[in-house]
Design a protein around this motif. Structure first.
Motif, PDB file in Angstrom:
ATOM      1  N   ARG A  11       1.007  -1.262   0.016  1.00  0.00           N
ATOM      2  CA  ARG A  11       0.025   0.037  -0.112  1.00  0.00           C
ATOM      3  C   ARG A  11       1.048   1.092  -0.089  1.00  0.00           C
ATOM      4  NH1 ARG A  11      -4.169  -0.477   4.784  1.00  0.00           N
ATOM      5  NH2 ARG A  11      -4.822   1.417   3.817  1.00  0.00           N
ATOM      6  N   LEU A  12       2.108   1.049   0.211  1.00  0.00           N
ATOM      7  CA  LEU A  12       2.956   2.349   0.306  1.00  0.00           C
ATOM      8  C   LEU A  12       3.124   2.852  -1.139  1.00  0.00           C
ATOM      9  CD1 LEU A  12       4.619   3.939   2.491  1.00  0.00           C
ATOM     10  CD2 LEU A  12       6.488   2.760   1.997  1.00  0.00           C
ATOM     11  N   ARG A  13       3.314   3.973  -1.351  1.00  0.00           N
ATOM     12  CA  ARG A  13       3.770   4.880  -2.541  1.00  0.00           C
ATOM     13  C   ARG A  13       4.405   5.934  -2.229  1.00  0.00           C
ATOM     14  NH1 ARG A  13       1.732   0.674  -3.659  1.00  0.00           N
ATOM     15  NH2 ARG A  13      -0.016   0.178  -5.034  1.00  0.00           N
ATOM     16  N   ILE A  14       5.541   6.113  -2.947  1.00  0.00           N
ATOM     17  CA  ILE A  14       6.418   7.347  -3.023  1.00  0.00           C
ATOM     18  C   ILE A  14       6.650   7.776  -4.234  1.00  0.00           C
ATOM     19  CG2 ILE A  14       7.487   5.881  -0.817  1.00  0.00           C
ATOM     20  CD1 ILE A  14       9.913   5.764  -2.962  1.00  0.00           C
ATOM     21  N   ALA A  15       7.292   9.336  -4.086  1.00  0.00           N
ATOM     22  CA  ALA A  15       7.501  10.040  -5.441  1.00  0.00           C
ATOM     23  C   ALA A  15       8.928   9.545  -5.534  1.00  0.00           C
ATOM     24  CB  ALA A  15       7.220  11.501  -5.219  1.00  0.00           C
ATOM     25  N   ASN A  38       9.265  13.501   7.953  1.00  0.00           N
ATOM     26  CA  ASN A  38       8.797  14.031   6.881  1.00  0.00           C
ATOM     27  C   ASN A  38       7.392  13.517   6.216  1.00  0.00           C
ATOM     28  OD1 ASN A  38       9.574  11.593   5.874  1.00  0.00           O
ATOM     29  ND2 ASN A  38      11.137  12.288   4.719  1.00  0.00           N
ATOM     30  N   CYS A  39       6.585  13.001   7.180  1.00  0.00           N
ATOM     31  CA  CYS A  39       5.433  12.319   7.301  1.00  0.00           C
ATOM     32  C   CYS A  39       4.925  11.662   8.366  1.00  0.00           C
ATOM     33  CB  CYS A  39       5.285  11.192   5.919  1.00  0.00           C
ATOM     34  SG  CYS A  39       6.554   9.713   6.469  1.00  0.00           S
ATOM     35  N   ILE A  48      -0.908   7.383   5.787  1.00  0.00           N
ATOM     36  CA  ILE A  48       0.368   8.040   5.846  1.00  0.00           C
ATOM     37  C   ILE A  48       0.314   9.431   5.156  1.00  0.00           C
ATOM     38  CG2 ILE A  48       2.762   8.314   5.497  1.00  0.00           C
ATOM     39  CD1 ILE A  48       2.968   5.104   5.591  1.00  0.00           C
ATOM     40  N   PHE A  49       0.495  10.641   5.814  1.00  0.00           N
ATOM     41  CA  PHE A  49       0.319  11.810   5.195  1.00  0.00           C
ATOM     42  C   PHE A  49       1.444  12.753   5.308  1.00  0.00           C
ATOM     43  CE2 PHE A  49      -3.924  10.326   6.592  1.00  0.00           C
ATOM     44  CZ  PHE A  49      -4.734  10.821   5.438  1.00  0.00           C
ATOM     45  N   HIS A  54      -3.140  16.735   8.489  1.00  0.00           N
ATOM     46  CA  HIS A  54      -3.841  15.853   7.885  1.00  0.00           C
ATOM     47  C   HIS A  54      -3.892  14.524   8.327  1.00  0.00           C
ATOM     48  CE1 HIS A  54      -2.493  18.809   3.956  1.00  0.00           C
ATOM     49  NE2 HIS A  54      -4.172  18.348   3.964  1.00  0.00           N
ATOM     50  N   ALA A  55      -2.842  13.960   9.028  1.00  0.00           N
ATOM     51  CA  ALA A  55      -2.997  12.832   9.902  1.00  0.00           C
ATOM     52  C   ALA A  55      -3.937  12.862  10.797  1.00  0.00           C
ATOM     53  CB  ALA A  55      -1.676  12.317  10.391  1.00  0.00           C
ATOM     54  N   GLN A  56      -4.052  14.050  11.523  1.00  0.00           N
ATOM     55  CA  GLN A  56      -5.005  14.358  12.570  1.00  0.00           C
ATOM     56  C   GLN A  56      -6.476  14.456  12.263  1.00  0.00           C
ATOM     57  OE1 GLN A  56      -4.181  14.350  15.963  1.00  0.00           O
ATOM     58  NE2 GLN A  56      -6.324  13.844  16.167  1.00  0.00           N
ATOM     59  N   ASN A  57      -6.609  14.953  11.041  1.00  0.00           N
ATOM     60  CA  ASN A  57      -7.793  15.228  10.501  1.00  0.00           C
ATOM     61  C   ASN A  57      -8.432  13.939   9.813  1.00  0.00           C
ATOM     62  OD1 ASN A  57      -9.940  17.065   9.232  1.00  0.00           O
ATOM     63  ND2 ASN A  57      -9.183  16.337   7.235  1.00  0.00           N
TER      64      ASN A  57
END
Length: 212
Positions: A11-15, A38-39, A48-49, A54-57
């Motif tokens: 499920r992990l995606r990176i740039a 950094n995330c 993961i955000f 964003h994580a808290q939201n």
């Protein structure tokens, strides 16, 4: 805090960096780093955000408290928007409850079951319903069958379809079967004073809690 964490790597995606050779694997080191992150992952680890906000939201949106409030907001909004209509010959119902022939039957049947402090606590309003009769589209059924099982122009090769269609229309007109489905957009008022009080309370709650 340990720096070792379990990852669902599927499920992990990176740039990927622009200068990386896409024909070769990219080496990574993923670890918990509270000093220089950094995330941010949600508390459950499901998401993961790139920002803590964003994580808290996301965690807030998944909480039982938020879902409960949001469900209440949805129900009250629907109640406030509903149109008051007179009782007709359609059945009536309460959300999640049984269906009744009319309001009188509903009150009689609920009277023994909904009691507070020894007195019936009957609803101030109820939902009406929408009646669905027998309206099977025989032409659509046959067209669907022909499309799935025969060549493109096969429907036009059927013999006697107009005769079947005329018979079907006449046969459907004789059917009296009906089913009733709750209509959330229309309500019947039973107790005007209590209805108006509940409506005012709903509007006040929605005004105080406007956002989903």
């Amino acid at each position: 805090m340990t720096s070792e964490i379990d990852l669902d790597l599927q499920r992990l995606r990176i740039a990927i960096p622009a200068d990386h050779d896409a024909t070769k694997p990219l080496p990574l080191l993923v670890k918990a780093n509270p000093e220089n992150p950094n995330c941010w992952a949600t508390g459950s680890g499901d998401q993961i955000f790139t920002t803590m906000e964003h994580a808290q939201n996301s965690m807030t949106l998944q909480s039982a408290e938020y879902k409960e409030v949001n469900a209440k907001r949805y129900d009250l909004s629907r109640f406030v928007k509903a149109t008051v209509v007179p009782e007709d010959d359609n059945m009536v119902t309460l959300e999640g409850g049984d269906y009744f022939t009319d309001v009188q039957e509903m009150l009689e049947r609920l009277g023994d079951d909904v009691v507070i402090d020894g007195e019936p606590n009957l609803p101030a309003w109820c939902f009406t319903t929408t009646r669905h009769g027998f309206d099977l589209d025989i032409e659509g059924v046959i067209e669907s069958y022909m499309s799935d099982n025969h060549h493109e122009d096969a429907f036009n090769e059927l013999v006697g379809f107009q005769k079947l269609s005329s018979f079907w229309v006449a046969w459907c007109a004789k059917q009296t079967v009906s089913s009733f489905y709750i209509d959330y957009s229309r309500i019947i008022v039973i107790d005007q004073e209590r209805y108006e009080r509940e409506l005012a309370e709903a509007k006040a709650w929605l005004e105080a809690s406007p956002h989903g």
